[in-house]
Design an enzyme around this catalytic site. Structure first.
Site, mmCIF file in Angstrom:
data_model
loop_
_atom_site.group_PDB
_atom_site.id
_atom_site.type_symbol
_atom_site.label_atom_id
_atom_site.label_comp_id
_atom_site.label_asym_id
_atom_site.label_seq_id
_atom_site.Cartn_x
_atom_site.Cartn_y
_atom_site.Cartn_z
ATOM 1 N N ARG A 68 23.419 31.407 13.493
ATOM 2 C CA ARG A 68 22.454 32.237 14.217
ATOM 3 C C ARG A 68 21.169 31.457 14.536
ATOM 4 O O ARG A 68 20.593 31.593 15.621
ATOM 5 C CB ARG A 68 22.120 33.472 13.378
ATOM 6 C CG ARG A 68 21.147 34.403 14.083
ATOM 7 C CD ARG A 68 21.046 35.721 13.336
ATOM 8 N NE ARG A 68 20.312 36.701 14.119
ATOM 9 C CZ ARG A 68 19.214 37.305 13.688
ATOM 10 N NH1 ARG A 68 18.713 37.018 12.502
ATOM 11 N NH2 ARG A 68 18.612 38.197 14.456
ATOM 12 N N HIS A 72 19.241 31.023 18.156
ATOM 13 C CA HIS A 72 17.835 31.377 18.370
ATOM 14 C C HIS A 72 16.989 30.163 18.743
ATOM 15 O O HIS A 72 15.934 30.314 19.340
ATOM 16 C CB HIS A 72 17.275 32.086 17.134
ATOM 17 C CG HIS A 72 17.726 33.510 17.008
ATOM 18 N ND1 HIS A 72 17.009 34.487 16.366
ATOM 19 C CD2 HIS A 72 18.850 34.128 17.473
ATOM 20 C CE1 HIS A 72 17.664 35.647 16.430
ATOM 21 N NE2 HIS A 72 18.790 35.447 17.090
ATOM 22 N N ASN A 100 13.123 36.967 14.832
ATOM 23 C CA ASN A 100 13.256 35.957 13.776
ATOM 24 C C ASN A 100 12.633 36.365 12.448
ATOM 25 O O ASN A 100 13.158 36.025 11.381
ATOM 26 C CB ASN A 100 12.605 34.641 14.225
ATOM 27 C CG ASN A 100 13.317 34.004 15.405
ATOM 28 O OD1 ASN A 100 14.507 34.247 15.626
ATOM 29 N ND2 ASN A 100 12.601 33.187 16.169
ATOM 30 N N HIS A 199 29.590 37.238 15.486
ATOM 31 C CA HIS A 199 29.415 38.398 14.611
ATOM 32 C C HIS A 199 30.697 38.749 13.849
ATOM 33 O O HIS A 199 30.835 39.843 13.338
ATOM 34 C CB HIS A 199 28.904 39.600 15.405
ATOM 35 C CG HIS A 199 27.463 39.474 15.824
ATOM 36 N ND1 HIS A 199 26.817 40.415 16.583
ATOM 37 C CD2 HIS A 199 26.553 38.502 15.581
ATOM 38 C CE1 HIS A 199 25.566 40.033 16.790
ATOM 39 N NE2 HIS A 199 25.376 38.866 16.199
HETATM 40 C C1 HEM Z 1 24.749 39.167 22.212
HETATM 41 C C2 HEM Z 1 23.540 39.419 21.768
HETATM 42 C C3 HEM Z 1 23.190 39.392 20.303
HETATM 43 C C4 HEM Z 1 22.454 40.315 19.639
HETATM 44 C C5 HEM Z 1 21.836 41.575 20.225
HETATM 45 C C6 HEM Z 1 22.394 39.899 18.261
HETATM 46 C C7 HEM Z 1 21.699 40.580 17.262
HETATM 47 C C8 HEM Z 1 21.808 40.292 15.934
HETATM 48 C C9 HEM Z 1 21.200 41.061 14.883
HETATM 49 C C10 HEM Z 1 20.304 42.296 15.078
HETATM 50 C C11 HEM Z 1 21.558 40.524 13.703
HETATM 51 C C12 HEM Z 1 21.170 40.989 12.297
HETATM 52 C C13 HEM Z 1 19.879 40.300 11.870
HETATM 53 C C14 HEM Z 1 19.339 40.820 10.559
HETATM 54 O O1 HEM Z 1 19.865 41.788 10.014
HETATM 55 O O2 HEM Z 1 18.347 40.246 10.052
HETATM 56 C C15 HEM Z 1 22.396 39.391 13.996
HETATM 57 C C16 HEM Z 1 22.985 38.579 13.061
HETATM 58 C C17 HEM Z 1 23.753 37.482 13.364
HETATM 59 N N1 HEM Z 1 23.937 36.943 14.622
HETATM 60 FE FE1 HEM Z 1 23.564 37.856 16.357
HETATM 61 N N2 HEM Z 1 23.090 38.730 18.118
HETATM 62 C C18 HEM Z 1 23.587 38.377 19.339
HETATM 63 C C19 HEM Z 1 24.296 37.226 19.643
HETATM 64 C C20 HEM Z 1 24.593 36.241 18.736
HETATM 65 C C21 HEM Z 1 25.094 34.939 19.071
HETATM 66 C C22 HEM Z 1 25.320 34.418 20.482
HETATM 67 C C23 HEM Z 1 25.292 34.280 17.890
HETATM 68 C C24 HEM Z 1 25.780 32.866 17.663
HETATM 69 C C25 HEM Z 1 26.540 32.188 18.489
HETATM 70 C C26 HEM Z 1 24.939 35.197 16.834
HETATM 71 C C27 HEM Z 1 25.080 34.954 15.495
HETATM 72 C C28 HEM Z 1 24.720 35.833 14.496
HETATM 73 C C29 HEM Z 1 25.114 35.670 13.108
HETATM 74 C C30 HEM Z 1 26.059 34.624 12.576
HETATM 75 C C31 HEM Z 1 24.479 36.695 12.391
HETATM 76 C C32 HEM Z 1 24.503 36.923 10.869
HETATM 77 C C33 HEM Z 1 23.352 36.130 10.262
HETATM 78 C C34 HEM Z 1 23.240 36.220 8.755
HETATM 79 O O3 HEM Z 1 24.059 36.838 8.088
HETATM 80 O O4 HEM Z 1 22.263 35.627 8.246
HETATM 81 N N3 HEM Z 1 24.484 36.361 17.383
HETATM 82 N N4 HEM Z 1 22.519 39.265 15.359
#
Ligand code: HEM
Ligand SMILES: *[C@@H]1O[C@H](CO)[C@@H](O)[C@H](O)[C@H]1NC(C)=O
Length: 324
Positions: A68, A72, A100, A199
Site C-alpha cells: 500500500r 500511495h 496516510n 485488497h
Molecule cells: C481503488 C482504490 C483504493 C481505495 C479506495 C483504497 C482504500 C483503502 C483503505 C481505506 C484501506 C484501509 C486503510 C486503513 O484501515 O488504515 C486500504 C488498505 C490497503 N490497500 Fe487500498 N485502496 C485502493 C487501492 C489500492 C491499491 C491500488 C493498492 C495496491 C496496489 C492497495 C493496497 C492496499 C493494501 C495492501 C491495504 C492493506 C494495508 C494494511 O493492512 O496495512 N489499495 N485501502
C-alpha cells in the site's frame, strides 16, 4: 517491439537516444531498467528480499502495508519516495495527509532495509527503488507472482500533502471516481481493477467500512453481520478486519470471488462488481488466478513507471526520512 528495425527506424531511434542522452541538462525523466544497479549495487535485490522476508515473517500483514505504501507513493507526483519524508517544523510532508495519517505503516521496515543497502552500496540506491522492490517482494512472499522491477528512480526533495489528499481515492469512492482518479495517472480501468486485487491481503479499520456494513444492501447478510461484531455503530473506529475473510494473508484471487459473493469490505471494493463496466473483468479474475496475476504485474509495472514531473529536483537520499 519488432526484432529487426528498418534503416529509417534505426536512424530515428539513434536520434531519439542521442536527444535523450544530450538533451535537457537537468532532471529529465530517466528511463528505468531492471539492470540499473547491476554494476553499482548488484546485491540490492537480495538485500531487499532478505529484509522483506524477515519483516513478513515477523508479521504477515507487513507485506500488505508495504504494498500500500508503494501505491500511495506513486500516486503523488510519481514513485519518488516522497511518502517517506518526515514532517519537520518547516516542512509538511505526506504522512499527515488524510489517506496516510494513522493508516500507512511500515516506515521502519524501509528504514532497516535502506540501512542494509547503504552498508553495501553507499549513496547509490534510491529509497523510491527500495520501496518498488520491497512491494514486489511483499506480493511474492505472500504467495503472489514475481516480476523484474524496472529501476533507476530518484528520490524527491519535496512532498505534497495537498496532492496526497487530492490524488488518493477514498473508501467511499464510486466506480466513476475510481476510474477517473486512476485515469489521471495514466492507468486504465482494467489496471485499476487489477491493482485493486491488492485488497486480497491486509486489513482495514472499522471507520472505513462502517457505513457499508450498516447501511448498504449490496452486501451478503451473514458477512455484514460478521463484520458488525467487531465494528460497532459507534466507537471502535480503529478496529481491524481483514479484507479477505478466507485467506487474509495470501496473495490470491479471492478478492474477486468475494466481490462476486457481495463480500467486498469497502464501498469502493464492491463498486467494481455492482452492475457496472468492471463486472465482467471481476468475474474473469474470480475464475482465473493466472489472468489476475498477469494483469496485476502489468499494472504494477505501469504504476511503478510513474515518475515526478520534469523539472522536479531529485537525489539519492541517504536517510529515507529526510532530504540530504
Ligand atoms: C481503488 C482504490 C483504493 C481505495 C479506495 C483504497 C482504500 C483503502 C483503505 C481505506 C484501506 C484501509 C486503510 C486503513 O484501515 O488504515 C486500504 C488498505 C490497503 N490497500 Fe487500498 N485502496 C485502493 C487501492 C489500492 C491499491 C491500488 C493498492 C495496491 C496496489 C492497495 C493496497 C492496499 C493494501 C495492501 C491495504 C492493506 C494495508 C494494511 O493492512 O496495512 N489499495 N485501502
Ligand atoms: C452469504 O454468505 C453465506 C456464507 O458464506 C452463504 O452461506 C450465503 O448463501 C450467502 N447469502 C447469499 C444471499 O448469497
Amino acid at each position: 517491439m519488432a526484432t529487426f528495425a528498418r534503416p529509417t527506424a534505426l536512424l530515428a531511434l539513434t536520434a531519439a537516444v542521442l536527444i535523450s542522452v544530450l538533451g535537457g541538462g537537468g532532471a529529465e525523466a530517466q528511463q528505468l531498467s531492471p539492470n540499473f544497479y547491476s554494476s553499482t549495487c548488484p546485491s540490492v535485490a537480495t538485500i531487499v528480499r532478505r529484509g522483506m522476508a524477515s519483516a513478513v515473517q515477523k508479521e504477515r500483514r507487513m507485506g500488505a502495508s508495504i504494498l500500500r505504501m508503494f501505491f500511495h507513493d506513486c500516486f503523488v507526483n510519481g514513485c519518488d519516495g516522497s511518502i517517506l519524508l518526515d514532517d519537520t517544523p518547516t516542512f509538511t510532508g505526506e504522512k499527515g495527509a488524510g489517506p496516510n495519517a494513522n493508516s500507512v505503516r511500515g516506515f521502519e521496515v524501509i528504514d532497516a532495509i535502506k540501512a542494509q543497502v547503504e552498508t553495501s552500496c553507499r549513496a547509490t540506491v534510491s529509497c523510491a527503488d527500495i520501496l518498488a522492490l520491497a512491494a514486489r517482494d511483499a506480493v511474492n512472499l505472500l504467495g503472489g507472482p514475481t516480476w523484474s522491477v524496472p529501476l533507476g528512480r530518484k528520490d524527491s526533495r519535496t512532498a505534497s500533502q495537498s496532492l496526497a489528499n487530492a490524488n488518493l481515492p477514498g473508501p467511499g469512492s464510486s466506480l466513476a471516481t475510481l476510474i477517473s482518479m486512476f485515469g489521471n495517472q495514466g492507468l486504465s480501468a482494467r489496471d485499476m481493477t487489477a491493482l485493486s486485487g491488492a485488497h486480497t491481503i491486509g486489513r482495514s479499520q472499522c471507520q472505513f467500512f462502517r457505513t457499508r456494513i450498516y447501511t448498504e444492501s449490496n452486501i451478503n447478510g451473514s458477512f455484514a453481520a460478521l463484520r458488525r461484531r467487531t465494528c460497532p455503530r459507534s466507537g471502535g473506529d480503529a478496529n481491524l478486519a481483514p479484507f479477505d475473510v478466507q485467506t487474509p494473508d495470501a496473495f490470491d484471487n479471492a478478492y474477486y470471488q468475494n466481490l462476486v459473493a457481495r463480500k467486498g469490505l469497502l464501498h469502493s471494493d464492491q463498486e467494481l462488481f455492482n452492475g457496472g463496466s468492471q463486472d465482467a473483468l471481476v468475474r474473469q479474475y474470480s475464475g482465473s488466478p493466472s489472468q489476475f496475476a498477469a494483469d496485476f504485474v502489468t499494472a504494477m509495472i505501469k504504476m511503478g513507471n510513474l515518475l515526478p514531473s520534469s523539472g522536479t529536483r531529485t537525489e539519492v537520499r541517504l536517510n529515507c526520512r529526510k532530504v540530504n
